[in-house]
Design an enzyme around this catalytic site. Structure first.
Site, PDB file in Angstrom:
ATOM      1  N   CYS A 203      22.107  64.258  74.337  1.00  0.00           N
ATOM      2  CA  CYS A 203      22.766  65.504  74.671  1.00  0.00           C
ATOM      3  C   CYS A 203      22.435  65.628  76.152  1.00  0.00           C
ATOM      4  O   CYS A 203      21.396  65.388  77.018  1.00  0.00           O
ATOM      5  CB  CYS A 203      22.047  66.823  74.331  1.00  0.00           C
ATOM      6  SG  CYS A 203      22.125  68.631  74.991  1.00  0.00           S
TER       7      CYS A 203
ATOM      8  N   HIS B 132      23.076  71.380  61.263  1.00  0.00           N
ATOM      9  CA  HIS B 132      23.554  70.570  62.408  1.00  0.00           C
ATOM     10  C   HIS B 132      22.326  70.197  62.978  1.00  0.00           C
ATOM     11  O   HIS B 132      21.902  70.952  63.999  1.00  0.00           O
ATOM     12  CB  HIS B 132      24.587  71.154  62.926  1.00  0.00           C
ATOM     13  CG  HIS B 132      25.245  70.258  64.030  1.00  0.00           C
ATOM     14  ND1 HIS B 132      26.523  69.894  64.132  1.00  0.00           N
ATOM     15  CD2 HIS B 132      24.625  70.059  65.437  1.00  0.00           C
ATOM     16  CE1 HIS B 132      26.768  68.990  65.430  1.00  0.00           C
ATOM     17  NE2 HIS B 132      25.507  68.981  65.913  1.00  0.00           N
TER      18      HIS B 132
ATOM     19  N   ASN C 230      22.885  63.045  66.716  1.00  0.00           N
ATOM     20  CA  ASN C 230      22.758  63.818  65.422  1.00  0.00           C
ATOM     21  C   ASN C 230      21.845  63.004  64.403  1.00  0.00           C
ATOM     22  O   ASN C 230      21.665  61.661  64.541  1.00  0.00           O
ATOM     23  CB  ASN C 230      24.070  63.922  64.827  1.00  0.00           C
ATOM     24  CG  ASN C 230      25.031  64.828  65.624  1.00  0.00           C
ATOM     25  OD1 ASN C 230      25.711  64.111  66.556  1.00  0.00           O
ATOM     26  ND2 ASN C 230      25.011  66.008  65.656  1.00  0.00           N
TER      27      ASN C 230
ATOM     28  N   ARG D 202      33.102  62.756  67.397  1.00  0.00           N
ATOM     29  CA  ARG D 202      33.089  63.591  68.493  1.00  0.00           C
ATOM     30  C   ARG D 202      31.611  63.839  69.182  1.00  0.00           C
ATOM     31  O   ARG D 202      31.361  63.514  69.918  1.00  0.00           O
ATOM     32  CB  ARG D 202      33.393  64.954  67.777  1.00  0.00           C
ATOM     33  CG  ARG D 202      33.887  66.208  68.529  1.00  0.00           C
ATOM     34  CD  ARG D 202      32.758  67.085  69.225  1.00  0.00           C
ATOM     35  NE  ARG D 202      31.853  67.529  68.275  1.00  0.00           N
ATOM     36  CZ  ARG D 202      30.858  68.059  68.632  1.00  0.00           C
ATOM     37  NH1 ARG D 202      30.175  68.160  69.735  1.00  0.00           N
ATOM     38  NH2 ARG D 202      30.127  68.755  67.629  1.00  0.00           N
ATOM     39  N   ASP D 203      30.717  64.251  68.283  1.00  0.00           N
ATOM     40  CA  ASP D 203      29.388  64.763  68.778  1.00  0.00           C
ATOM     41  C   ASP D 203      28.679  63.155  69.278  1.00  0.00           C
ATOM     42  O   ASP D 203      28.206  63.533  70.383  1.00  0.00           O
ATOM     43  CB  ASP D 203      28.634  65.660  67.744  1.00  0.00           C
ATOM     44  CG  ASP D 203      27.576  66.483  68.526  1.00  0.00           C
ATOM     45  OD1 ASP D 203      27.214  66.103  69.630  1.00  0.00           O
ATOM     46  OD2 ASP D 203      26.790  67.410  67.601  1.00  0.00           O
TER      47      ASP D 203
ATOM     48  N   HIS E 132      19.793  67.630  65.365  1.00  0.00           N
ATOM     49  CA  HIS E 132      19.757  66.466  66.163  1.00  0.00           C
ATOM     50  C   HIS E 132      18.409  65.959  66.004  1.00  0.00           C
ATOM     51  O   HIS E 132      17.443  66.869  65.566  1.00  0.00           O
ATOM     52  CB  HIS E 132      19.892  66.656  67.849  1.00  0.00           C
ATOM     53  CG  HIS E 132      21.494  67.042  67.940  1.00  0.00           C
ATOM     54  ND1 HIS E 132      22.313  66.024  68.614  1.00  0.00           N
ATOM     55  CD2 HIS E 132      22.454  67.908  67.718  1.00  0.00           C
ATOM     56  CE1 HIS E 132      23.644  66.393  68.729  1.00  0.00           C
ATOM     57  NE2 HIS E 132      23.714  67.513  68.124  1.00  0.00           N
TER      58      HIS E 132
HETATM   59  P1  HMG Z   1      36.584  76.590  82.985  1.00  0.00           P
HETATM   60  O1  HMG Z   1      36.570  75.541  84.073  1.00  0.00           O
HETATM   61  O2  HMG Z   1      35.775  77.677  82.860  1.00  0.00           O
HETATM   62  O3  HMG Z   1      37.960  76.675  82.318  1.00  0.00           O
HETATM   63  O4  HMG Z   1      36.036  75.641  81.616  1.00  0.00           O
HETATM   64  P2  HMG Z   1      39.319  77.380  82.968  1.00  0.00           P
HETATM   65  O5  HMG Z   1      40.060  78.293  81.918  1.00  0.00           O
HETATM   66  O6  HMG Z   1      38.795  78.112  84.234  1.00  0.00           O
HETATM   67  O7  HMG Z   1      40.107  76.079  83.520  1.00  0.00           O
HETATM   68  C1  HMG Z   1      39.915  75.081  84.205  1.00  0.00           C
HETATM   69  C2  HMG Z   1      40.500  74.117  84.013  1.00  0.00           C
HETATM   70  O8  HMG Z   1      40.359  73.393  82.841  1.00  0.00           O
HETATM   71  C3  HMG Z   1      42.284  74.064  84.256  1.00  0.00           C
HETATM   72  O9  HMG Z   1      42.883  73.190  84.761  1.00  0.00           O
HETATM   73  C4  HMG Z   1      42.477  74.237  82.671  1.00  0.00           C
HETATM   74  O10 HMG Z   1      43.965  73.830  82.476  1.00  0.00           O
HETATM   75  C5  HMG Z   1      41.574  73.152  82.198  1.00  0.00           C
HETATM   76  P3  HMG Z   1      43.216  73.018  86.291  1.00  0.00           P
HETATM   77  O11 HMG Z   1      44.185  74.019  86.404  1.00  0.00           O
HETATM   78  O12 HMG Z   1      41.951  73.206  87.206  1.00  0.00           O
HETATM   79  O13 HMG Z   1      43.927  71.600  86.371  1.00  0.00           O
HETATM   80  N1  HMG Z   1      41.191  73.616  80.660  1.00  0.00           N
HETATM   81  C6  HMG Z   1      41.648  72.858  79.657  1.00  0.00           C
HETATM   82  N2  HMG Z   1      42.053  71.514  79.646  1.00  0.00           N
HETATM   83  C7  HMG Z   1      42.335  70.847  78.376  1.00  0.00           C
HETATM   84  N3  HMG Z   1      41.987  71.454  77.485  1.00  0.00           N
HETATM   85  C8  HMG Z   1      41.329  72.661  77.315  1.00  0.00           C
HETATM   86  C9  HMG Z   1      41.037  73.614  78.441  1.00  0.00           C
HETATM   87  N4  HMG Z   1      40.603  74.539  78.707  1.00  0.00           N
HETATM   88  C10 HMG Z   1      40.912  74.682  80.263  1.00  0.00           C
HETATM   89  N5  HMG Z   1      41.034  73.250  76.144  1.00  0.00           N
HETATM   90  C11 HMG Z   1      36.063  74.931  79.461  1.00  0.00           C
HETATM   91  C12 HMG Z   1      35.899  76.300  80.234  1.00  0.00           C
HETATM   92  C13 HMG Z   1      35.658  75.766  78.000  1.00  0.00           C
HETATM   93  C14 HMG Z   1      37.519  74.558  79.186  1.00  0.00           C
HETATM   94  C15 HMG Z   1      35.101  73.777  79.622  1.00  0.00           C
HETATM   95  O14 HMG Z   1      33.770  74.630  79.952  1.00  0.00           O
HETATM   96  C16 HMG Z   1      34.878  72.880  78.428  1.00  0.00           C
HETATM   97  O15 HMG Z   1      35.698  72.327  78.317  1.00  0.00           O
HETATM   98  N6  HMG Z   1      33.790  72.868  77.913  1.00  0.00           N
HETATM   99  C17 HMG Z   1      33.519  71.921  76.904  1.00  0.00           C
HETATM  100  C18 HMG Z   1      32.000  71.498  76.916  1.00  0.00           C
HETATM  101  C19 HMG Z   1      31.773  70.631  75.619  1.00  0.00           C
HETATM  102  O16 HMG Z   1      32.797  70.016  74.812  1.00  0.00           O
HETATM  103  N7  HMG Z   1      30.799  70.558  75.310  1.00  0.00           N
HETATM  104  C20 HMG Z   1      30.262  69.738  74.179  1.00  0.00           C
HETATM  105  C21 HMG Z   1      30.631  70.486  72.699  1.00  0.00           C
HETATM  106  S1  HMG Z   1      29.344  71.488  72.259  1.00  0.00           S
HETATM  107  C22 HMG Z   1      28.288  70.436  71.587  1.00  0.00           C
HETATM  108  O17 HMG Z   1      28.330  69.286  71.369  1.00  0.00           O
HETATM  109  C23 HMG Z   1      27.262  71.523  70.559  1.00  0.00           C
HETATM  110  C24 HMG Z   1      27.460  71.183  68.955  1.00  0.00           C
HETATM  111  O18 HMG Z   1      27.628  69.830  68.826  1.00  0.00           O
HETATM  112  C25 HMG Z   1      26.365  71.884  68.138  1.00  0.00           C
HETATM  113  C26 HMG Z   1      24.865  71.687  68.710  1.00  0.00           C
HETATM  114  O19 HMG Z   1      24.671  70.693  68.731  1.00  0.00           O
HETATM  115  O20 HMG Z   1      24.452  72.585  69.005  1.00  0.00           O
HETATM  116  C27 HMG Z   1      28.843  71.711  68.727  1.00  0.00           C
HETATM  117 MG    MG Z   2      25.717  68.565  68.059  1.00  0.00          MG
END
Ligand code: HMG
Ligand code: MG
Length: 302
Positions: A237, A204, A246, A12-13, A206
């Site tokens: 990132c 966690h 990571n 995933r990450d 990096h």
């Molecule tokens: P948004 O654009 O504000 O969402 O995004 P919305 O609710 O307005 O929906 C917009 C569109 O997205 C719609 O589709 C929804 O259906 C769709 P449309 O009608 O335009 O065709 N949608 C989805 N589709 C599939 N699955 C869903 C979903 N939700 C809405 N769950 C949202 C908000 C949260 C969805 C977006 O910003 C997003 O997906 N962000 C993910 C970012 C991400 O994955 N970042 C990496 C992970 S975090 C990380 O890596 C840190 C970590 O490792 C710890 C660390 O290292 O610090 C964990």
């Molecule tokens: Mg991370």
């Protein structure tokens, strides 16, 4: 022997940040190799918007193909109820919600404020509880933010506590940009442990500045026993120029075994799993332990 628990987040990450997307079959094969190596908790996908993170498209199929395996937990990120419903539909046993300790990062990562994200998670936790699915929490930017710089410790503590109170059984503290140092790590954990039980905290890290192993050791000394890592140090990132992945799982297994802590992981099998994914991504290993072991194996074979 005392034990630590590793949460393998490479599929995933790691993969979410690799420029090359891997097909479902390769992602499944990677996870299966990691399980063979002895890992028991693996984050295998993200039910986020595929428009935001194309590398995680197909997570539904990854979880479906992996199925269930006794003693092994497959988990995945969910940002909202829509994500949780996708996870439940394919039988995820555990999911993770993710918040940040920095407003700027929260906006860029999930398009809402910290307060909005916590409100969004409330029904996610309630629905997961009803479905018998455990929820882990992440806090990003605990030792700095790529947009706003310094992040106050009090803010990390506040978000960590909020996630725990919402019902996350464990909160993983993310040094998203890998800029932390051991002294800060230790102070941060001591501060968080005043509000949340130590056994509900995970680390966690990096490895951007090469401090991740030292930070893990500092967290270990502060009493943390759960650590996230990625095979071969996969990832980076997108918001943090020069950020590496990571901390490599190989490095943590080598460190913990050296300290007499059991992980359940067979290091040579883990290195082989890393070589498999590196070949698929056409990248060199990000693990110094893997590099050293491979060089040694090559010399002995010659
Ligand atoms: P948004 O654009 O504000 O969402 O995004 P919305 O609710 O307005 O929906 C917009 C569109 O997205 C719609 O589709 C929804 O259906 C769709 P449309 O009608 O335009 O065709 N949608 C989805 N589709 C599939 N699955 C869903 C979903 N939700 C809405 N769950 C949202 C908000 C949260 C969805 C977006 O910003 C997003 O997906 N962000 C993910 C970012 C991400 O994955 N970042 C990496 C992970 S975090 C990380 O890596 C840190 C970590 O490792 C710890 C660390 O290292 O610090 C964990
Ligand atoms: Mg991370």
């Amino acid at each position: 022997m005392d034990a630590v628990r590793l949460v393998e987040v490479g599929a995933r990450d790691g993969l979410q940040n690799e420029p090359r997307s891997l097909p479902v079959a390769t992602r499944v094969a990677l996870v299966e190799r990691l399980v063979e190596a002895g890992l028991r908790t693996l984050e295998v996908g993200a039910f986020v918007s595929p428009r935001w993170v194309p590398q995680m498209a197909g997570s539904d199929e990854v979880v479906r193909q992996l199925g269930r395996r006794p003693g092994v937990t497959y988990t995945a990120l969910v940002p909202n109820l829509q994500g949780l419903e996708r996870a439940l539909a394919v039988g995820c046993q555990e999911v993770a919600v993710f918040a940040a300790a920095s407003e700027a990062f929260s906006q860029r990562n999930i398009n809402c404020s910290i307060a909005e994200s916590l409100e969004r998670f409330r029904p996610v936790l309630a629905r997961a509880r009803d479905a018998g699915v455990k929820v882990r929490g992440y806090v990003s930017c605990v030792l700095g933010c790529p947009f706003s710089g310094e992040v106050p410790v009090a803010e990390v503590v506040r978000v960590t506590r909020a996630l725990h109170e919402l019902g996350c059984y464990e909160v993983s503290l993310g040094d998203t940009i890998g800029r932390g140092t051991p002294g800060h790590t230790r102070a941060l954990l001591e501060a968080c442990a005043t509000e949340v039980p130590l056994d509900a905290l995970a680390g966690h890290f990096h490895d951007t500045y090469g401090m991740a192993v030292a930070n893990v050791q500092a967290a270990l000394e502060a009493g943390v026993r759960v650590f996230d890592s990625s095979v071969s140090g996969l990832g980076g990132c997108p918001y943090s120029p020069g950020a590496t992945g990571n901390v490599a799982t190989e490095e943590l297994v080598y460190l913990f075994h050296g300290l007499g802590l059991s992980t359940g992981v067979d290091l040579p099998s883990l290195v082989a799993a890393g070589a498999f994914v590196d070949q698929a991504l056409q990248r060199p290993t990000g693990s110094r332990v893997a590099r050293a072991m491979s060089a040694r194996a090559g010399r002995e074979a010659a």
